[in-house]
Design an enzyme around this catalytic site. Structure first.
Site, PDB file in Angstrom:
ATOM      1  N   ASP A  29       0.854  -1.179   0.000  1.00 45.49           N
ATOM      2  CA  ASP A  29       0.000   0.000   0.000  1.00 45.49           C
ATOM      3  C   ASP A  29       0.894   1.234   0.000  1.00 45.49           C
ATOM      4  O   ASP A  29       2.000   1.214   0.557  1.00 45.49           O
ATOM      5  CB  ASP A  29      -0.908   0.016   1.235  1.00 45.49           C
ATOM      6  CG  ASP A  29      -1.858   1.210   1.234  1.00 45.49           C
ATOM      7  OD1 ASP A  29      -2.803   1.200   0.432  1.00 45.49           O
ATOM      8  OD2 ASP A  29      -1.630   2.151   2.009  1.00 45.49           O
ATOM      9  N   GLU A  31       0.982   5.623   0.518  1.00 45.57           N
ATOM     10  CA  GLU A  31       0.358   6.902   0.855  1.00 45.57           C
ATOM     11  C   GLU A  31       1.006   7.952  -0.036  1.00 45.57           C
ATOM     12  O   GLU A  31       2.204   7.884  -0.308  1.00 45.57           O
ATOM     13  CB  GLU A  31       0.550   7.250   2.331  1.00 45.57           C
ATOM     14  CG  GLU A  31      -0.043   6.232   3.291  1.00 45.57           C
ATOM     15  CD  GLU A  31      -1.531   5.980   3.090  1.00 45.57           C
ATOM     16  OE1 GLU A  31      -2.236   6.935   2.686  1.00 45.57           O
ATOM     17  OE2 GLU A  31      -1.986   4.856   3.323  1.00 45.57           O
ATOM     18  N   HIS A 169      -5.141   4.496   6.975  1.00 53.48           N
ATOM     19  CA  HIS A 169      -4.468   5.345   5.989  1.00 53.48           C
ATOM     20  C   HIS A 169      -2.974   5.485   6.291  1.00 53.48           C
ATOM     21  O   HIS A 169      -2.378   6.517   5.972  1.00 53.48           O
ATOM     22  CB  HIS A 169      -5.131   6.721   5.892  1.00 53.48           C
ATOM     23  CG  HIS A 169      -6.511   6.672   5.326  1.00 53.48           C
ATOM     24  ND1 HIS A 169      -6.758   6.411   3.996  1.00 53.48           N
ATOM     25  CD2 HIS A 169      -7.723   6.826   5.918  1.00 53.48           C
ATOM     26  CE1 HIS A 169      -8.061   6.422   3.788  1.00 53.48           C
ATOM     27  NE2 HIS A 169      -8.664   6.659   4.929  1.00 53.48           N
ATOM     28  N   ASP A 174      -2.436  -0.692   6.494  1.00 50.90           N
ATOM     29  CA  ASP A 174      -3.376  -1.009   5.426  1.00 50.90           C
ATOM     30  C   ASP A 174      -2.932  -2.247   4.649  1.00 50.90           C
ATOM     31  O   ASP A 174      -3.777  -3.050   4.215  1.00 50.90           O
ATOM     32  CB  ASP A 174      -3.510   0.184   4.473  1.00 50.90           C
ATOM     33  CG  ASP A 174      -4.308   1.324   5.100  1.00 50.90           C
ATOM     34  OD1 ASP A 174      -4.605   1.242   6.303  1.00 50.90           O
ATOM     35  OD2 ASP A 174      -4.617   2.295   4.391  1.00 50.90           O
TER      36      ASP A 174
END
Length: 597
Positions: A29, A31, A169, A174
């Site tokens: 994942d 960000e 988040h 995540d």
């Protein structure tokens, strides 16, 4: 008699595929500072390597994006500029991540987003794009879960079903939640006979049993332009669409290429497909809009409620005011719109009030019966006609200025709001300035749209033609912005008798009041897009006789034209500011309100 026996041949391991228990997955994942891989940057990477249900390793690091992190992103993720100030840049992190994922199948939730950023980083720093197989847990969830189990396929929703880790988040958390979701979905897929990576990837693309069972519904659909209507057992419309080739489009609903969960659900309910053959693609587009607006099929999302638009009305009374209404009833009143929401209309009204001091109270007032003035009169924002300080003649000058700003010249409103924005920005009141910019954008866009619509809706009859892809000419009759007739003139035919016959059989259109007197704004915009397309030729244009109530505001010109002082000239400045706002990754009303240069 000779009997030939075909010897069975055992399949190779390649043909059998790789068992999922032997596949190494790297579930990751990211960000980021925004949603565009081309314009925004990675701020954190988190990844978990698993095989056979066992965690083999984890990878996590913050990444210095090289640009400030937008405040709302920091609120969402908790990642601040201070946290990434000493973090490595992506060119240092990328080789380590690629080495961690080497030889593995990449897995992400909404994989297109995360893989897109990885590919963009590879391209920017001279690495070949990753050639790993990719699995998307969103696509798997849509294929395996019912709406009763999961109302949507967001990671937080699926994590509540399958994981003890709550997504927050942050990249590693995540990714860990996505691992649990992946394992649960693989277990579900096993009940469908899916045991290899190749089967799992094919499973997400395979048509559902309902799609395969309903393929016969496309057999009687012709290969022609038109509209198709999926209907249930009672004959009620479920979904309406259009296509230049009805048969090809409808058959697509019963193949693996149709992956939308709502549409797959609709196919399972459908009992028949009703084709409506049209003469031209424009006729098909217009008929689709009309059918969706009238039947309101529950599986259509766009254009179902054209009646829900709102208008900004300059009322017709002794001391007019700006009112937000849902219907256009009075031909003598001035209107601005249509707006998709009351908030957008209110924003446009606020912009107009900045330039024109119309009263804002909602009571009807008259010169003979007064009442006390409100606070706006005390600060000079209203002339207080309610107390008799302003005569009807004096107030009428403001009304005429408002009417002209709504219909012909947006310049005074633009200048007034921009001056206020500059003043607020100089005082460092950026939130207020940004709010004013959004109000001005709502006003300018609505005004430009209405002037573009009105240029066509004020014409009683227009006939135009464009070359047909199959030869000949597509000919359309448009009356007050409404498509009244469509036909294809064969190659070599004489245009005069064909056009005369088409006009004679066209729909009779009796215009109503307002800027869109005969059709919805969407229909008129469809016609405008076609008219502005390449190769279109005007055949005939019938203007209203002088003095006729054709809806053309004073100063707007006649024929198919728009005012020179109209809002279209200001759209580029509005759009430029909007693009700058979007590229920053910040939402509306969060950026500093700089002048619109």
């Amino acid at each position: 008699m000779v009997v030939t026996v075909e010897h069975a041949v055992q399949g190779t391991l390649d043909e059998l595929g790789t068992p999922l228990s032997q596949i190494t997955f790297v579930v990751f994942d990211l960000e980021t500072t925004g949603v565009s891989a081309g314009e925004h940057a990675i701020t954190e990477i988190g990844a978990v390597k698993v095989r056979g249900g066992q965690v083999l390793g984890e990878f996590t690091t913050l990444v210095n994006p090289g640009t400030p992190i937008p405040p709302f992103i920091s609120v969402l993720t908790g990642i601040t500029d201070a946290m990434v100030a000493q973090a490595p840049r992506i060119e240092s992190v990328l080789p380590a991540f690629l080495a961690f994922a080497e030889g593995a199948t990449l897995v992400a939730h909404n994989a297109g987003f995360d893989v897109g950023f990885v590919k963009a980083a590879c391209a920017a720093h001279g690495y070949p794009p990753p050639a790993h197989p990719v699995l998307d847990t969103v696509a798997l969830a849509r294929r395996l879960l019912t709406r009763d189990e999961a109302p949507n396929c967001k990671l937080a929703t699926l994590a509540r079903l399958f994981s003890s880790t709550e997504p927050c988040h942050r990249a590693l958390s995540d990714a860990r939640a996505t691992v649990d979701v992946l394992h649960a979905l693989i277990e579900r897929a096993g009940s469908f006979g899916v045991h290899t990576l190749e089967e799992l990837k094919g499973f997400t693309r395979a048509p559902t049993p309902e799609q395969r069972r309903k393929r016969h519904l496309a057999e009687a659909v012709p290969s022609a332009p038109g509209v198709y209507v999926f209907e249930d057992e009672r004959g009620d419309p479920l979904y309406v669409g259009k296509s230049v080739n009805l048969r090809t489009r409808v058959r697509g609903y019963f193949t693996a290429s149709e992956t939308r969960p709502r549409i797959r659900e609709m196919v399972g309910i459908a009992a028949r497909v009703r084709p409506i053959v049209c003469a031209t693609p424009l006729e098909a587009e217009v008929r689709e809009l009309r059918l969706i607006g009238s039947a309101k099929p529950r599986y259509n999302r766009r254009s179902r409620f054209p009646e829900k638009v709102v208008w900004l009305k300059l009322t017709d009374e002794p001391f007019p005011r700006l009112s937000i209404v849902r219907e256009v009833k009075d031909d003598r009143a001035a209107y601005l719109g249509p707006f998709a929401s009351t908030r957008a209309a209110d924003d446009a009204r606020a912009a107009l009030h900045e330039a024109v001091p119309l009263r804002r109270c909602t009571d009807r007032i008259s010169p003979r019966r007064g009442r006390p003035a409100c606070a706006l009169a005390g600060i000079g924002r209203c002339g207080a006609p309610c107390e008799g300080r302003q005569s009807p003649e004096e107030y009428a000058r403001h009304v005429e200025a408002a009417r002209r700003a709504m219909e012909v010249d947006a310049g005074p409103v633009f200048a007034a709001v921009e001056a206020r924005m500059a003043r607020l920005a100089a005082e460092q009141r950026y939130e207020e300035a940004a709010a004013d910019r959004d109000r001005l954008a709502a006003y300018v866009r609505a005004s430009a749209r209405m002037q573009r619509l009105r240029a066509l809706t004020s014409i009683p009859q227009l006939v135009a033609a464009a070359p047909s892809a199959a030869g000949g000419w597509e000919v359309h009759v448009v009356r007050h912005g409404r498509l009244a007739a469509a036909g294809v003139m064969p190659r070599g035919a004489h245009p005069a008798p064909f056009t005369a016959a088409l006009v004679a059989t066209a729909e009779t259109v009796v215009p109503g009041p307002g800027p869109t007197p005969a059709a919805g704004a969407e229909e008129t915009e469809c016609v405008l897009r076609w008219l502005e397309g390449p190769g279109v030729r005007l055949v005939e244009l019938v203007e209203a006789p002088p003095g006729a109530p054709d809806g053309t505001p004073p100063g707007a010109g006649r024929g198919w034209s728009m005012p020179v002082t109209g809002s279209a000239r200001l759209l580029e400045r509005i759009d430029r500011a909007h693009r700058a706002q979007e590229s920053s990754g910040e939402p509306h009303r969060r950026r500093e309100g700089r002048p619109l240069r």
